[in-house]
Each structure stands twice: as structure tokens, then as C-alpha cells.
Write an enzyme that holds these catalytic residues in place. Structure first.
Site, mmCIF file in Angstrom:
data_model
loop_
_atom_site.group_PDB
_atom_site.id
_atom_site.type_symbol
_atom_site.label_atom_id
_atom_site.label_comp_id
_atom_site.label_asym_id
_atom_site.label_seq_id
_atom_site.Cartn_x
_atom_site.Cartn_y
_atom_site.Cartn_z
ATOM 1 N N GLU A 33 13.756 7.171 -15.908
ATOM 2 C CA GLU A 33 13.991 5.729 -15.974
ATOM 3 C C GLU A 33 12.711 4.900 -16.030
ATOM 4 O O GLU A 33 12.762 3.690 -16.267
ATOM 5 C CB GLU A 33 14.855 5.276 -14.801
ATOM 6 N N HIS A 75 -6.528 1.395 -3.024
ATOM 7 C CA HIS A 75 -6.092 0.302 -2.145
ATOM 8 C C HIS A 75 -4.569 0.125 -2.178
ATOM 9 O O HIS A 75 -3.926 0.214 -1.137
ATOM 10 C CB HIS A 75 -6.797 -1.006 -2.537
ATOM 11 N N HIS A 95 0.825 -1.214 0.000
ATOM 12 C CA HIS A 95 0.000 0.000 0.000
ATOM 13 C C HIS A 95 0.859 1.265 0.000
ATOM 14 O O HIS A 95 0.790 2.049 0.949
ATOM 15 C CB HIS A 95 -0.891 0.021 1.260
#
Ligand code: 2HA
Ligand code: ZN
Length: 270
Positions: free
Chosen positions: A169, A210, A141
Site C-alpha cells: 500500500e 532524528h 521520532h
């Protein structure tokens, strides 16, 4: 038999989990990891004939029969893994019936694997069809990628392009882009199936509001992948509310493709 706590896969798993906790990606019982192991390496440390318990997985994983996994436990805190691996982790094999886990080590307080096992095993099955070297599925998370799903369009092309523009990158590390799921109820077979479907085209699947799923051939690669995505999201959250004066252009992204010999996801660049 050698002590399983000294196994390189165990040492690396504990280091990675501790590092993820220290990054602030795994508050409380947040996050989970599954690492596929070779039978030969497991047999150096455990009696693979000695099944301690069987645990139903609740779904069918035919292509994973006989495969071994080291997996974080449900309700367990990443913070605590390094101090008590045998309580917080488990090693099991998928039984002949394709829907039972045969526990060989760990979950020693009577616990079991993460509630997100469907998303993990289904993602392993999906990744193995496109990359036979895949061994890791990692969920956590990280704050910035999560924050970004509240304020950015969830369209996968737009979401990916924004991330590519945040650090030079990015396109080199995840040229296939990131896939995005809308908010869904976690811990279900449904989110597992949706995640696995998305895993067929990218190693990163964002779970809106989430967290994130990453996949890769080893723990380092998968950690680095999530770390790169999260860094890009952090830059985005620092600049999203400011006037944009410069960016990385599509022409520059094409230069990076050439220089690093990667191919951006078809249709994602102009
Ligand atoms: O294991 O992160 O998604 C706790 C979670 C559920
Ligand atoms: Zn989660």
C-alpha cells in the site's frame, strides 16, 4: 462561549497526541504538532479579541498573518497532554507584523510553543502553496524510520523505492515518495527552511538520525501517512540483514498506480 476542551479540533488533537505517545513515537518531550484552525471555529470557543500574551516567533511568516494554530508546547511531554491540555498546548494567531504569536489560550504555566515552530510554520507556508487544504504539520521520532537512516543510503530515490517495496500500500499512500534531509541542528531557522523546501514536493520529510515530518489536510490523514512510512521502515529493519528472495517489482508498482489511480513521482520507477 463553549468550552474549548470540548471543541472537535481539541478532542482530536489530544486523541492523536495520546495515540502517538502510545505508539512510542514521542518519548519525553519528543515530537510536536501544529494544526491550523479556522477563525470561525476558534471564535465559537474563545474571545479572539482577548490576547493573553504576545510571543515573538523569531522569523517572518507573511502568508500566515491572521492564521490560527493549535500547537504543542516546548519542553512538554506528549504523555501528559491528555491530563493537562491547557498547560501543554496553546492556541495563537500570527499578528499583523508576521513575526509575533498572539496567544489566545493555553501555555498556562508561562510556557510557549514548540522549539520547532520555524519548521512547522515554514512547512505550513510551503504546503499551502501546493495544497490549499493542508492544515497539519506533525513531527515525531518513530524508531524504525530513524534506524533506517543509519543503515540505508539517504538518496531520496533509493530511500523512497525501498519503502515502496516494503508494503504493497505504500505507493498508494505516498506516491510522491519521501524527501530526506541529512542530519542538521534542530530548532533552527535553517532546518526550518530546508524542511519547508522539501515540503514543496512531498508530504513526508525524514530528518536523518532524528525523526520525521508529515503534513496533511487533517490529523488522521497525517498520522496515517507517518504510520504507513514507519510500518514500511519496520519491515525494512526486519529484513535488511537477511538475503532478499522476493520484492515488489517496478512492473507491480506500475500495476498499483493503474489500479489505484495514483502517479508515482516522475522518474522514480523504471
Ligand atoms: O520538541 O522533537 O525536534 C522536541 C523535538 C525537537
Ligand atoms: Zn524531534
Amino acid at each position: 462561549m463553549k468550552d474549548v476542551l470540548t471543541a472537535p479540533f481539541m478532542v482530536e488533537m489530544i486523541r492523536t497526541i495520546t495515540n502517538m505517545y502510545n505508539h512510542g513515537w514521542d518519548e519525553r518531550n519528543g515530537g510536536n504538532i501544529s494544526l491550523m484552525l479556522d477563525e470561525k471555529e476558534v471564535a465559537e470557543y474563545l474571545d479572539i479579541e482577548n490576547v493573553l500574551r504576545t510571543i515573538p516567533t523569531g522569523f517572518n511568516a507573511p502568508s500566515l498573518v491572521g492564521k490560527y494554530f493549535l500547537v504543542t508546547g516546548t519542553g512538554k511531554y506528549f504523555k501528559n497532554v491528555q491530563y493537562d491540555p491547557e498547560r501543554n498546548l496553546g492556541i495563537f494567531r500570527i499578528a499583523e507584523d508576521a513575526q509575533t504569536a498572539e496567544l489566545l489560550w493555553g501555555y498556562c504555566d508561562g510556557g510557549q510553543f514548540t522549539s520547532e515552530l520555524p519548521a512547522h510554520l515554514m512547512s505550513h507556508m510551503a504546503r499551502l502553496t501546493v495544497d490549499p487544504a493542508n492544515r497539519v504539520v506533525m513531527h515525531c521520532h518513530p524508531a524504525n524510520i530513524l534506524a533506517m537512516t543509519y543503515v540505508h543510503d539517504l538518496d531520496e530515490v533509493k530511500f523512497t523505492r525501498t519503502l515502496w517495496q516494503m508494503c504493497t500500500e505504500c505507493i498508494v499512500v505516498f506516491p510522491e515518495g519521501v524527501n530526506v534531509l541529512p542530519w542538521m541542528l534542530c530548532g533552527t531557522n535553517e532546518i526550518g527552511e530546508a524542511t519547508a523546501e522539501k515540503m514543496k514536493t512531498a508530504r513526508i520529510v525524514v530528518w536523518s538520525q532524528h525523526g520525521i515530518y508529515g503534513a496533511g489536510k487533517d490529523l488522521d490523514e497525517t498520522f496515517g501517512l507517518i504510520e504507513t512510512v514507519e510500518k514500511a521502515a519496520e519491515i525494512y529493519m526486519k529484513i535488511a540483514h537477511l538475503p532478499l528472495v522476493n520484492t515488489i517489482t517496478d512492473d507491480q508498482l506500475h500495476q498499483l498506480e493503474k489500479r489505484f489511480n495514483v502517479k508515482a513521482r516522475e522518474g522514480y520507477l523504471n
